[in-house]
Design a protein around this motif. Structure first.
Motif, PDB file in Angstrom:
ATOM      1  N   MET A 190       4.349 -60.185 -41.439  1.00  0.00           N
ATOM      2  CA  MET A 190       4.225 -60.435 -40.012  1.00  0.00           C
ATOM      3  C   MET A 190       3.084 -61.429 -39.798  1.00  0.00           C
ATOM      4  N   VAL A 191       3.312 -62.497 -39.058  1.00  0.00           N
ATOM      5  CA  VAL A 191       2.312 -63.532 -38.867  1.00  0.00           C
ATOM      6  C   VAL A 191       2.109 -63.716 -37.370  1.00  0.00           C
ATOM      7  N   ARG A 192       0.998 -63.299 -36.864  1.00  0.00           N
ATOM      8  CA  ARG A 192       0.726 -63.400 -35.438  1.00  0.00           C
ATOM      9  C   ARG A 192      -0.770 -63.589 -35.218  1.00  0.00           C
ATOM     10  N   PRO A 193      -1.185 -64.262 -34.115  1.00  0.00           N
ATOM     11  CA  PRO A 193      -2.603 -64.354 -33.814  1.00  0.00           C
ATOM     12  C   PRO A 193      -3.145 -63.042 -33.302  1.00  0.00           C
ATOM     13  N   VAL A 194      -2.284 -62.182 -32.746  1.00  0.00           N
ATOM     14  CA  VAL A 194      -2.714 -60.908 -32.195  1.00  0.00           C
ATOM     15  C   VAL A 194      -1.543 -59.938 -32.322  1.00  0.00           C
ATOM     16  N   LEU A 195      -1.821 -58.738 -32.815  1.00  0.00           N
ATOM     17  CA  LEU A 195      -0.777 -57.743 -32.977  1.00  0.00           C
ATOM     18  C   LEU A 195      -0.768 -56.810 -31.773  1.00  0.00           C
ATOM     19  N   PRO A 196       0.391 -56.576 -31.147  1.00  0.00           N
ATOM     20  CA  PRO A 196       0.450 -55.614 -30.060  1.00  0.00           C
ATOM     21  C   PRO A 196       0.213 -54.209 -30.564  1.00  0.00           C
ATOM     22  N   ALA A 197      -0.197 -53.331 -29.638  1.00  0.00           N
ATOM     23  CA  ALA A 197      -0.527 -51.960 -30.021  1.00  0.00           C
ATOM     24  C   ALA A 197       0.655 -51.260 -30.672  1.00  0.00           C
ATOM     25  N   GLU A 198       1.891 -51.550 -30.204  1.00  0.00           N
ATOM     26  CA  GLU A 198       3.066 -50.899 -30.760  1.00  0.00           C
ATOM     27  C   GLU A 198       3.234 -51.242 -32.237  1.00  0.00           C
ATOM     28  N   ALA A 199       3.050 -52.517 -32.578  1.00  0.00           N
ATOM     29  CA  ALA A 199       3.190 -52.930 -33.979  1.00  0.00           C
ATOM     30  C   ALA A 199       2.128 -52.268 -34.848  1.00  0.00           C
ATOM     31  N   MET A 200       0.907 -52.134 -34.330  1.00  0.00           N
ATOM     32  CA  MET A 200      -0.139 -51.523 -35.119  1.00  0.00           C
ATOM     33  C   MET A 200       0.112 -50.026 -35.302  1.00  0.00           C
ATOM     34  N   ARG A 201       0.695 -49.374 -34.307  1.00  0.00           N
ATOM     35  CA  ARG A 201       1.051 -47.962 -34.496  1.00  0.00           C
ATOM     36  C   ARG A 201       2.051 -47.823 -35.638  1.00  0.00           C
ATOM     37  N   ASP A 202       3.037 -48.723 -35.687  1.00  0.00           N
ATOM     38  CA  ASP A 202       4.006 -48.695 -36.784  1.00  0.00           C
ATOM     39  C   ASP A 202       3.313 -48.929 -38.124  1.00  0.00           C
ATOM     40  N   TYR A 203       2.421 -49.917 -38.165  1.00  0.00           N
ATOM     41  CA  TYR A 203       1.728 -50.252 -39.404  1.00  0.00           C
ATOM     42  C   TYR A 203       0.921 -49.059 -39.908  1.00  0.00           C
ATOM     43  N   HIS A 204       0.135 -48.448 -39.028  1.00  0.00           N
ATOM     44  CA  HIS A 204      -0.702 -47.322 -39.460  1.00  0.00           C
ATOM     45  C   HIS A 204       0.145 -46.108 -39.833  1.00  0.00           C
ATOM     46  N   ALA A 205       1.263 -45.893 -39.132  1.00  0.00           N
ATOM     47  CA  ALA A 205       2.138 -44.776 -39.481  1.00  0.00           C
ATOM     48  C   ALA A 205       2.745 -44.978 -40.864  1.00  0.00           C
ATOM     49  N   MET A 206       3.175 -46.195 -41.179  1.00  0.00           N
ATOM     50  CA  MET A 206       3.791 -46.456 -42.481  1.00  0.00           C
ATOM     51  C   MET A 206       2.768 -46.390 -43.606  1.00  0.00           C
ATOM     52  N   THR A 207       1.572 -46.932 -43.392  1.00  0.00           N
ATOM     53  CA  THR A 207       0.569 -46.899 -44.461  1.00  0.00           C
ATOM     54  C   THR A 207       0.014 -45.491 -44.670  1.00  0.00           C
ATOM     55  N   ALA A 208       0.171 -44.610 -43.670  1.00  0.00           N
ATOM     56  CA  ALA A 208      -0.259 -43.218 -43.834  1.00  0.00           C
ATOM     57  C   ALA A 208       0.760 -42.395 -44.620  1.00  0.00           C
ATOM     58  N   ASN A 209       1.954 -42.951 -44.810  1.00  0.00           N
ATOM     59  CA  ASN A 209       3.018 -42.253 -45.524  1.00  0.00           C
ATOM     60  C   ASN A 209       2.998 -42.703 -46.990  1.00  0.00           C
ATOM     61  N   PRO A 210       2.731 -41.806 -47.937  1.00  0.00           N
ATOM     62  CA  PRO A 210       2.640 -42.214 -49.350  1.00  0.00           C
ATOM     63  C   PRO A 210       3.896 -42.902 -49.871  1.00  0.00           C
ATOM     64  N   ALA A 211       5.052 -42.556 -49.325  1.00  0.00           N
ATOM     65  CA  ALA A 211       6.295 -43.180 -49.793  1.00  0.00           C
ATOM     66  C   ALA A 211       6.417 -44.613 -49.312  1.00  0.00           C
ATOM     67  N   TRP A 212       5.897 -44.897 -48.115  1.00  0.00           N
ATOM     68  CA  TRP A 212       6.002 -46.240 -47.547  1.00  0.00           C
ATOM     69  C   TRP A 212       4.853 -47.154 -47.974  1.00  0.00           C
ATOM     70  N   ARG A 213       3.688 -46.567 -48.213  1.00  0.00           N
ATOM     71  CA  ARG A 213       2.478 -47.386 -48.377  1.00  0.00           C
ATOM     72  C   ARG A 213       2.633 -48.511 -49.397  1.00  0.00           C
ATOM     73  N   PRO A 214       3.215 -48.282 -50.570  1.00  0.00           N
ATOM     74  CA  PRO A 214       3.300 -49.387 -51.543  1.00  0.00           C
ATOM     75  C   PRO A 214       4.215 -50.529 -51.092  1.00  0.00           C
ATOM     76  N   LEU A 215       5.055 -50.283 -50.086  1.00  0.00           N
ATOM     77  CA  LEU A 215       6.032 -51.281 -49.656  1.00  0.00           C
ATOM     78  C   LEU A 215       5.581 -52.054 -48.420  1.00  0.00           C
ATOM     79  N   VAL A 216       4.422 -51.711 -47.876  1.00  0.00           N
ATOM     80  CA  VAL A 216       3.956 -52.338 -46.638  1.00  0.00           C
ATOM     81  C   VAL A 216       3.017 -53.490 -46.972  1.00  0.00           C
ATOM     82  N   HIS A 217       3.373 -54.679 -46.482  1.00  0.00           N
ATOM     83  CA  HIS A 217       2.538 -55.866 -46.683  1.00  0.00           C
ATOM     84  C   HIS A 217       2.369 -56.547 -45.330  1.00  0.00           C
ATOM     85  N   LEU A 218       1.126 -56.746 -44.946  1.00  0.00           N
ATOM     86  CA  LEU A 218       0.808 -57.308 -43.633  1.00  0.00           C
ATOM     87  C   LEU A 218       0.253 -58.712 -43.796  1.00  0.00           C
TER      88      LEU A 218
END
Length: 305
Positions: free
Chosen positions: A1-29
């Motif tokens: 994801m390439v943006r000058p500013v991330l909306p709160a909704e996108a960051m909620r998704d990002y933090h939820a996925m990185t908090a999940n051990p199954a998703w964390r290795p697959l998340v790249h920001l």
């Protein structure tokens, strides 16, 4: 994801996925100084194509190709399982007005610290490290017949159009709070949060907050923004996201916080009545009040490197 500013909704998704051990290795920001159409701040095209009242930037094939470099690396490494391609870092980011591409394990960067700036001094106020001892109330009027205009012709071309907010900040229905000019670069990297106590004479209110870069020539450029609809007929404490900043405030430049109650036509405005805004047949101005200074005075929380 390439943006000058991330909306709160996108960051909620990002933090939820990185908090999940199954998703964390697959998340790249990936974060960079671009708008929604991937126009880079440091590579804005001079040529435009006129489509009605909107100017669409014309990009070279090389610029377009650069959009997909990270996506292609991700595809080759993780979908094609090409082990000749280096693994992608968990987070890759480039701050606006910096040429350095940095890698880190999470966002915001672990080394980021919190800095608090207090809103002080009334309607022509300042952003200061110390709050005013005494509490005062500052107000602005939301008039549905005189709406604060959206700065861009097309929401997705924020960098391509690169609007100057100075005229907006000088309006009577906008509060503007200015920081001191920077003596050295200030690196913003992470969430920006507004805290304050507000009241409205209407049944509800919209609160828009824009964090801007006030340049030495007086122009004011976008850093990040946030908005929230509130029922605040009684004094109401607000904690509101102003987005995620990735920006270098250069020496001689200042931070400028702009508060208002409309951003039209990007957002449907409130009418000041109890009628639903889509179907309202009457409108009336409302007055919004913010507490500045004292223990509960409004403040801005920044993430800085």
């Amino acid at each position: 994801m390439v943006r000058p500013v991330l909306p709160a909704e996108a960051m909620r998704d990002y933090h939820a996925m990185t908090a999940n051990p199954a998703w964390r290795p697959l998340v790249h920001l990936r974060l960079g100084p671009t708008d929604h159409d991937d126009t880079r701040l440091d590579d804005r095209p001079a040529a435009v194509e006129h489509q009605g009242s909107i100017d669409i930037p014309l990009l070279t094939p090389e610029q377009i190709r650069a959009w997909f470099d990270g996506e292609l690396r991700f595809f080759d490494r993780y979908l094609k399982a090409d082990e000749d391609v280096e693994p992608l870092p968990p987070v890759e980011y480039q701050l606006a007005h910096s040429s350095e591409v940095r890698h880190t394990g999470s966002w915001p960067p672990p080394e980021a610290t919190r800095r608090v700036l207090h809103l002080t001094g009334g309607p022509d106020g300042q952003l200061a490290s110390r709050r005013d001892a005494a509490a005062t109330a500052v107000s602005w009027v939301h008039d549905p017949d005189k709406l604060v205009p959206t700065a861009t012709n097309l929401w997705s071309l924020l960098v391509a159009e690169w609007p100057d907010y100075r005229a907006t900040a000088e309006r009577d229905d906008v509060l503007a709070f200015r920081g001191e000019p920077q003596t050295e670069p200030l690196e913003l990297a992470g969430p920006v949060t507004f805290h304050g106590t507000v009241t409205t004479t209407g049944p509800e209110m919209d609160l828009f907050a824009f964090l801007l870069d006030l340049e030495p020539d007086g122009s004011a450029r976008f850093i990040c923004r946030g908005q929230q609809r509130l029922t605040a007929t009684d004094p109401t404490e607000v904690t509101m996201s102003v987005g995620e900043a990735g920006y270098v405030v250069r020496p001689g430049h200042s931070l400028l916080l702009m508060l208002c109650s409309s951003d039209y036509p990007d957002f449907i405005p409130l009418t000041g009545t109890t009628e639903r805004w889509w179907f309202a047949t009457s409108m009336r101005p409302t007055t919004q009040t913010l507490e500045v200074g004292g223990r509960a005075g409004a403040r801005l929380e920044l993430s800085v490197l």
